[in-house]
Design an enzyme around this catalytic site. Structure first.
Site, PDB file in Angstrom:
ATOM      1  N   ASP A   1      -8.017   1.722  14.235  1.00 52.08           N
ATOM      2  CA  ASP A   1      -8.277   2.973  14.952  1.00 52.08           C
ATOM      3  C   ASP A   1      -6.966   3.434  15.580  1.00 52.08           C
ATOM      4  O   ASP A   1      -6.473   2.799  16.514  1.00 52.08           O
ATOM      5  CB  ASP A   1      -9.344   2.714  16.028  1.00 52.08           C
ATOM      6  CG  ASP A   1      -9.771   3.992  16.754  1.00 52.08           C
ATOM      7  OD1 ASP A   1      -9.264   5.075  16.414  1.00 52.08           O
ATOM      8  OD2 ASP A   1     -10.612   3.876  17.664  1.00 52.08           O
TER       9      ASP A   1
ATOM     10  N   ILE B   1       0.870  -1.185   0.000  1.00 52.70           N
ATOM     11  CA  ILE B   1       0.000   0.000   0.000  1.00 52.70           C
ATOM     12  C   ILE B   1       0.906   1.234   0.000  1.00 52.70           C
ATOM     13  O   ILE B   1       1.699   1.416   0.931  1.00 52.70           O
ATOM     14  CB  ILE B   1      -0.911  -0.001   1.247  1.00 52.70           C
ATOM     15  CG1 ILE B   1      -1.817  -1.242   1.257  1.00 52.70           C
ATOM     16  CG2 ILE B   1      -1.758   1.271   1.299  1.00 52.70           C
ATOM     17  CD1 ILE B   1      -2.749  -1.372   0.063  1.00 52.70           C
TER      18      ILE B   1
ATOM     19  N   GLU C   1     -18.041   7.451  16.558  1.00 54.79           N
ATOM     20  CA  GLU C   1     -17.292   6.557  17.461  1.00 54.79           C
ATOM     21  C   GLU C   1     -16.944   7.295  18.737  1.00 54.79           C
ATOM     22  O   GLU C   1     -16.997   6.745  19.845  1.00 54.79           O
ATOM     23  CB  GLU C   1     -16.012   6.057  16.774  1.00 54.79           C
ATOM     24  CG  GLU C   1     -15.228   4.999  17.577  1.00 54.79           C
ATOM     25  CD  GLU C   1     -14.191   5.564  18.539  1.00 54.79           C
ATOM     26  OE1 GLU C   1     -13.628   4.778  19.312  1.00 54.79           O
ATOM     27  OE2 GLU C   1     -13.945   6.794  18.530  1.00 54.79           O
ATOM     28  N   GLU C   2     -16.599   8.570  18.579  1.00 53.72           N
ATOM     29  CA  GLU C   2     -16.127   9.350  19.730  1.00 53.72           C
ATOM     30  C   GLU C   2     -17.243   9.656  20.726  1.00 53.72           C
ATOM     31  O   GLU C   2     -16.982  10.118  21.826  1.00 53.72           O
ATOM     32  CB  GLU C   2     -15.455  10.647  19.250  1.00 53.72           C
ATOM     33  CG  GLU C   2     -14.233  10.428  18.344  1.00 53.72           C
ATOM     34  CD  GLU C   2     -13.022   9.848  19.072  1.00 53.72           C
ATOM     35  OE1 GLU C   2     -13.134   9.548  20.275  1.00 53.72           O
ATOM     36  OE2 GLU C   2     -11.971   9.697  18.429  1.00 53.72           O
TER      37      GLU C   2
ATOM     38  N   ASP D   1       0.154  -1.564   5.268  1.00 52.61           N
ATOM     39  CA  ASP D   1       0.517  -2.798   4.572  1.00 52.61           C
ATOM     40  C   ASP D   1      -0.015  -4.023   5.320  1.00 52.61           C
ATOM     41  O   ASP D   1      -0.454  -5.000   4.698  1.00 52.61           O
ATOM     42  CB  ASP D   1       2.038  -2.902   4.424  1.00 52.61           C
ATOM     43  CG  ASP D   1       2.604  -1.855   3.463  1.00 52.61           C
ATOM     44  OD1 ASP D   1       1.830  -1.304   2.652  1.00 52.61           O
ATOM     45  OD2 ASP D   1       3.822  -1.592   3.527  1.00 52.61           O
TER      46      ASP D   1
HETATM   47  N1  TRP Z   1     -10.661   5.910  19.407  1.00 50.31           N
HETATM   48  C1  TRP Z   1     -10.314   5.298  20.655  1.00 50.31           C
HETATM   49  C2  TRP Z   1     -10.810   6.186  21.767  1.00 50.31           C
HETATM   50  O1  TRP Z   1     -10.962   7.355  21.537  1.00 50.31           O
HETATM   51  C3  TRP Z   1      -8.830   5.129  20.780  1.00 50.31           C
HETATM   52  C4  TRP Z   1      -8.474   3.968  21.599  1.00 50.31           C
HETATM   53  C5  TRP Z   1      -8.197   3.948  22.905  1.00 50.31           C
HETATM   54  C6  TRP Z   1      -8.372   2.658  21.131  1.00 50.31           C
HETATM   55  N2  TRP Z   1      -7.911   2.692  23.289  1.00 50.31           N
HETATM   56  C7  TRP Z   1      -8.016   1.893  22.218  1.00 50.31           C
HETATM   57  C8  TRP Z   1      -8.545   2.088  19.890  1.00 50.31           C
HETATM   58  C9  TRP Z   1      -7.824   0.525  22.084  1.00 50.31           C
HETATM   59  C10 TRP Z   1      -8.354   0.737  19.763  1.00 50.31           C
HETATM   60  C11 TRP Z   1      -7.996  -0.029  20.842  1.00 50.31           C
HETATM   61  O2  TRP Z   1     -11.071   5.735  22.870  1.00 50.31           O
HETATM   62 ZN    ZN Z   2     -10.671   8.770  19.740  1.00 51.20          ZN
END
Ligand code: TRP
Ligand code: ZN
Ligand code: CA
Length: 445
Positions: free
Chosen positions: A205, A49, A176-177, A311
């Site tokens: 993420d 990639i 998600e947040e 990748d």
């Molecule tokens: N987006 C997640 C959050 O804001 C970031 C995160 C924290 C995360 N711990 C994680 C992502 C463990 C994957 C696995 O909480």
């Molecule tokens: Zn986050």
């Protein structure tokens, strides 16, 4: 079900094999005999990639945030602009995209789902990333990084014309947040029959943290091993992700019983001396000092980590979309059961099958199942006509062959012909007295 003038039936390979066996029992084909097994090609290796492509998407997300009040948060215009950007790329690459709306916190949210046409509809591999940022910044590591890697992998699938055994589905989650809202909405609204077809969900993420660690989710063992093997091949040590299982969009899938896995380069946790020893970077400092802050901008990315994780994502998606059951994927069968009389010592007749909704060319082993009732089959000459008119001779006349009927499956190499279009079976009776009719025929792609 795909629109088709005639019946399209997706049948499991096992059923196809039984039908094939039944056909072979009475068949006397003069073309190549039908094979009893479908050759299954070894899984192709994933392409590299290009980091530059992934970073170009990050730049676009950064610009989108800058033009929309500095963020890409749920309920803000920068979020919808991010959806529009990703969707346009996918549509141009041949994906079937769906925008799923939901409401959270009084605002409309959006999940973007992209299906790659083809593959076994009963074995679906999903990969996803949350596309929203927090409201304090552009969210470039969290989570333009995962969004861009998943997007670029999807585009690589298209560039490669990759036709995996499994059906591929990519997803970009909203809100998600706000507590995994979009992914939970998707899983909750997926009918249980669809849910049970998911062979896995891969989550990305935060995969470009500036002071990166290499963390693999400790979930489904096959998915976990696929990621670990990739990093082992690079000579990069990994650790199990411990910064909060259940803190990203894989959690709703896991709760629903779907095998999950994913990659992570760390958020607010501090890199230890031992971790700095094996991965480089700065001990005593957070993996991402800009986590959920306004400084999560284009400068908040470790290119090496982003490159390796992109990748690795492609590697896992390629590897895990190869069939795990060991059986060939379900075939697509198109048939025309309409009876067509064949005039005695007359002109040729045809029966058509319209094939739609496929991508790419017909297979090298296109199966042509023919069912013709006739009282002296030696009278018959049979061809398959491709949509462009090319004729493939399936059977020549042979005056001495007095047996009844042609019930046979022929194999045709049509790999230089587009799959979509109108295929025809052409049959002519070239000798007087005995007669018959086409009782139906089918194409198995
Ligand atoms: N987006 C997640 C959050 O804001 C970031 C995160 C924290 C995360 N711990 C994680 C992502 C463990 C994957 C696995 O909480
Ligand atoms: Zn986050
Ligand atoms: Ca005849």
């Amino acid at each position: 079900m795909r629109p088709n003038r005639f019946t399209l039936r997706r049948s499991p390979a096992a059923i196809a094999a039984v039908v094939l066996a039944a056909l072979l029992a009475t068949a006397a084909p003069t073309a190549q005999a039908a094979g009893a097994t479908t050759p299954v090609a070894a899984a192709a290796a994933a392409p590299d990639i290009p980091l530059a492509n992934v970073k170009a998407h990050l730049s676009q997300f950064s610009t989108i945030a800058a033009n929309n009040g500095g963020n890409r948060a749920h309920g803000r215009p920068g979020y919808k602009a991010s959806v529009d950007y990703v969707k346009a790329k996918l549509d141009a690459a041949g994906y079937t995209t769906t925008v799923q709306q939901f409401t959270s916190n009084g605002a409309t949210g959006y999940n973007l789902i992209a299906d790659w046409p083809g593959g076994d509809p009963n074995e679906v591999l999903m990969a996803g990333a949350h596309l929203d940022s927090v409201s304090s910044g552009a969210g470039i590591n969290d989570n333009a990084s995962g969004s861009a890697a998943v997007l670029e992998t999807a585009l690589a699938v298209s560039r490669a014309g990759y036709q995996p055994d499994k059906h591929l589905r990519f997803a970009w989650w909203g809100a998600e947040e706000l507590g995994l809202v979009g992914s939970r909405f998707y899983v909750n609204n997926l009918p249980s029959a669809e849910r049970s077809k998911l062979s896995g969900y891969l989550n990305f993420d935060m995969i470009g943290s500036p002071n990166a660690g290499y963390f693999v989710y400790d979930d489904d063992p096959v998915i976990e091993k696929t990621f670990k093997d990739y990093f082992a091949g690079l000579g990069v040590p990994t650790e199990i992700e411990t910064e909060g299982d259940g803190r990203s969009d894989h959690a709703p899938f896991k709760s629903a019983g779907v095998p999950v896995g994913g990659l992570f380069t760390g958020a607010g946790y501090t890199k230890s001396a031992a971790q700095a020893q094996k991965w480089g970077g700065t001990a005593g400092q957070a993996f991402d000092r800009c986590y959920h802050s306004s400084c999560d901008n284009l400068g908040n990315i470790n290119d090496t980590a982003l490159d390796r994780n992109s990748d690795a994502a492609a590697h896992a998606i390629w590897t895990l979309s190869a069939d795990s059951t060991g059986e060939p994927p379900a075939d697509d069968v198109y048939s025309n059961p309409t009876r067509v009389a064949i005039p005695d010592a007359g002109s040729a007749v045809t029966s058509s099958i319209a094939v739609t909704g496929r991508t790419g060319n017909a297979p090298a082993a296109l199966q042509v199942g023919v069912d013709i009732k006739h009282t002296w089959r030696g009278d018959l000459v049979i061809d398959l006509l491709a949509p462009d008119g090319t004729a493939y001779r399936l059977k020549n006349p042979s005056s001495g062959d007095s047996a009844d009927n042609v019930v046979a499956t022929y194999t045709v190499n049509a790999s230089d012909k587009a799959a979509n279009g109108e295929w025809k079976l052409r049959v002519q009776d070239v000798a007087r007295y005995d007669t018959g009719y086409i009782d139906g025929w089918k194409l198995t792609f």
